[in-house]
Design a protein around this motif. Structure first.
Motif, short mmCIF file in Angstrom:
data_model
loop_
_atom_site.label_atom_id
_atom_site.label_comp_id
_atom_site.label_asym_id
_atom_site.label_seq_id
_atom_site.Cartn_x
_atom_site.Cartn_y
_atom_site.Cartn_z
N GLY A 56 1.05 -1.37 -0.08
CA GLY A 56 0.47 0.58 -0.10
C GLY A 56 0.67 1.20 0.39
O GLY A 56 0.09 2.59 0.32
N ALA A 57 2.30 1.08 -0.68
CA ALA A 57 2.90 2.53 -0.53
C ALA A 57 2.59 3.55 -1.33
O ALA A 57 1.94 3.44 -1.96
CB ALA A 57 4.52 1.44 -0.98
N VAL A 58 2.77 4.30 -0.36
CA VAL A 58 2.18 5.89 -1.15
C VAL A 58 3.65 6.84 -1.74
O VAL A 58 4.06 6.80 -1.04
CB VAL A 58 1.19 6.35 -0.59
N PHE A 59 2.87 7.01 -2.89
CA PHE A 59 4.04 8.39 -3.44
C PHE A 59 3.55 9.92 -4.10
O PHE A 59 2.23 9.14 -4.82
CB PHE A 59 4.50 8.03 -5.02
N HIS A 60 3.79 10.66 -3.98
CA HIS A 60 3.25 11.91 -4.38
C HIS A 60 5.01 12.97 -4.44
O HIS A 60 5.79 12.81 -4.22
CB HIS A 60 2.71 12.81 -2.91
N THR A 61 4.33 13.91 -5.46
CA THR A 61 5.49 14.99 -6.04
C THR A 61 4.65 16.45 -5.60
O THR A 61 3.11 16.62 -5.75
CB THR A 61 5.69 14.64 -7.02
N ILE A 62 6.00 17.13 -5.57
CA ILE A 62 5.07 18.25 -5.71
C ILE A 62 5.84 19.44 -6.01
O ILE A 62 7.47 18.71 -6.17
CB ILE A 62 5.47 18.83 -4.01
N TYR A 63 5.20 19.91 -7.38
CA TYR A 63 6.16 20.63 -8.39
C TYR A 63 5.46 22.06 -8.34
O TYR A 63 4.08 22.65 -7.96
CB TYR A 63 6.27 19.99 -9.34
N THR A 64 5.74 23.42 -8.78
CA THR A 64 5.64 24.52 -9.01
C THR A 64 5.22 25.18 -10.56
O THR A 64 6.96 24.76 -10.72
CB THR A 64 5.76 25.89 -8.41
N ARG A 65 5.15 25.57 -11.02
CA ARG A 65 4.82 25.95 -12.61
C ARG A 65 3.84 27.17 -12.92
O ARG A 65 2.62 26.61 -12.80
CB ARG A 65 4.13 24.20 -13.70
N ASN A 66 4.40 27.92 -13.36
CA ASN A 66 3.80 29.41 -13.65
C ASN A 66 3.19 29.93 -12.53
O ASN A 66 1.95 30.00 -12.17
CB ASN A 66 2.75 29.09 -14.59
N GLY A 67 3.69 29.95 -11.07
CA GLY A 67 3.54 30.16 -9.92
C GLY A 67 2.53 29.58 -8.91
O GLY A 67 2.04 29.28 -7.96
N GLN A 68 1.82 28.13 -9.70
CA GLN A 68 1.04 27.88 -9.07
C GLN A 68 1.80 26.07 -8.69
O GLN A 68 2.60 25.41 -9.29
CB GLN A 68 -0.22 26.93 -10.12
N THR A 69 0.86 25.82 -7.31
CA THR A 69 2.33 24.97 -6.52
C THR A 69 1.06 23.32 -6.78
O THR A 69 -0.05 23.49 -6.59
CB THR A 69 2.54 25.17 -4.97
N THR A 70 1.21 22.42 -7.00
CA THR A 70 0.46 21.78 -7.24
C THR A 70 1.51 20.25 -6.80
O THR A 70 2.50 19.96 -6.49
CB THR A 70 0.19 20.94 -8.76
N LEU A 71 0.53 19.59 -5.95
CA LEU A 71 0.68 17.88 -5.28
C LEU A 71 -0.10 17.26 -5.89
O LEU A 71 -1.49 17.28 -6.40
CB LEU A 71 -0.09 17.84 -4.03
N ARG A 72 0.66 15.83 -6.57
CA ARG A 72 0.14 15.30 -7.31
C ARG A 72 0.80 13.84 -7.25
O ARG A 72 2.02 13.09 -6.82
CB ARG A 72 1.44 15.49 -9.14
N PRO A 73 -0.82 13.24 -7.13
CA PRO A 73 0.30 11.74 -6.39
C PRO A 73 0.76 11.25 -7.34
O PRO A 73 0.53 11.10 -8.92
CB PRO A 73 -1.61 11.21 -6.12
N GLU A 74 1.65 9.80 -7.10
CA GLU A 74 1.63 9.10 -8.45
C GLU A 74 2.14 7.15 -8.31
O GLU A 74 1.94 7.37 -6.57
CB GLU A 74 3.62 9.17 -8.23
N SER A 75 1.42 6.85 -8.86
CA SER A 75 1.40 5.45 -8.86
C SER A 75 3.06 4.82 -9.03
O SER A 75 3.46 4.76 -9.66
CB SER A 75 0.85 4.90 -9.45
N PRO A 76 2.73 3.61 -7.75
CA PRO A 76 4.53 2.79 -7.34
C PRO A 76 4.13 1.51 -8.29
O PRO A 76 5.27 2.04 -8.35
CB PRO A 76 3.40 2.33 -5.91
N SER A 77 3.11 1.50 -8.90
CA SER A 77 2.95 0.35 -9.83
C SER A 77 3.29 0.68 -11.46
O SER A 77 4.29 -0.16 -12.27
CB SER A 77 1.79 -0.47 -10.08
N ALA A 78 3.01 2.08 -11.53
CA ALA A 78 3.33 3.28 -13.14
C ALA A 78 5.05 2.94 -12.63
O ALA A 78 5.29 3.13 -13.43
CB ALA A 78 3.24 4.13 -13.32
N PHE A 79 5.55 3.81 -11.39
CA PHE A 79 6.88 3.70 -10.58
C PHE A 79 7.71 3.24 -11.20
O PHE A 79 8.77 2.48 -12.08
CB PHE A 79 7.10 4.61 -9.85
N LEU A 80 7.23 1.64 -11.36
CA LEU A 80 8.18 0.32 -10.98
C LEU A 80 8.32 0.01 -12.45
O LEU A 80 9.44 -0.67 -12.76
CB LEU A 80 7.50 -0.85 -10.12
#
Length: 153
Positions: A56-80
């Motif tokens: 059940g591990a969970v991945f997230h990334t935080i990034y800022t684009r055009n002054g907007q901060t976004t929290l994006r979930p990432e799929s561990p299975s897609a990463f693998l």
């Protein structure tokens, strides 16, 4: 009687000292799990990577684009899957261990990083790992990171 009273006063202080002390061996075991994670990524070995993850591990990334901060979930299975899919360049995330905090079966680890595709710099940021100690050792339960291309370290 004074000795008994003195002992009773020292006992809570002693217990809190033990609770705050993290054995070096536990820190090394936590570091080893994270190092194996990145070794698996560099080798393109999703099987090795999978051994470092808690169910059940969970991945997230935080990034800022055009002054907007976004929290994006990432799929561990897609990463693998992306790690296991043949690719020209080595995925090389270079980390240092900044802070490791452990309480019982929970560890929190802060690592600055620089990510390279082969020898080419891609981005940098910080990882925050949350690990849990299960019957088969320390496993990564959550990874959240920041990503940027400038102001690294």
């Amino acid at each position: 009687m004074k000795k008994l009273l003195f002992s009773c006063l020292l006992l809570p202080a002693t217990c809190s000292t033990f609770a705050q002390t993290t054995p070096a061996a536990e820190k090394e075991a936590v570091k080893k799990t994270i190092q194996l994670f990145f070794d698996g990524m560099r080798k393109g070995d999703s099987t090795l990577l999978r051994t470092t993850l808690a169910p059940g591990a969970v991945f997230h990334t935080i990034y800022t684009r055009n002054g907007q901060t976004t929290l994006r979930p990432e799929s561990p299975s897609a990463f693998l899957k992306s790690v296991a899919t043949p690719h020209k360049e080595v995925y090389d995330e270079r980390i240092t261990f900044d802070k490791i905090l452990i309480d019982a079966n929970l560890a929190s680890v802060w690592t600055p990083y620089e990510f390279y595709l082969g020898n080419t710099f891609s981005h940098c940021g910080y990882n925050s790992f949350q690990l849990v100690k299960l019957t088969d050792g320390w496993k990564i339960a959550h990874i959240i990171d920041t990503r940027r291309k400038e102001k690294c370290k």
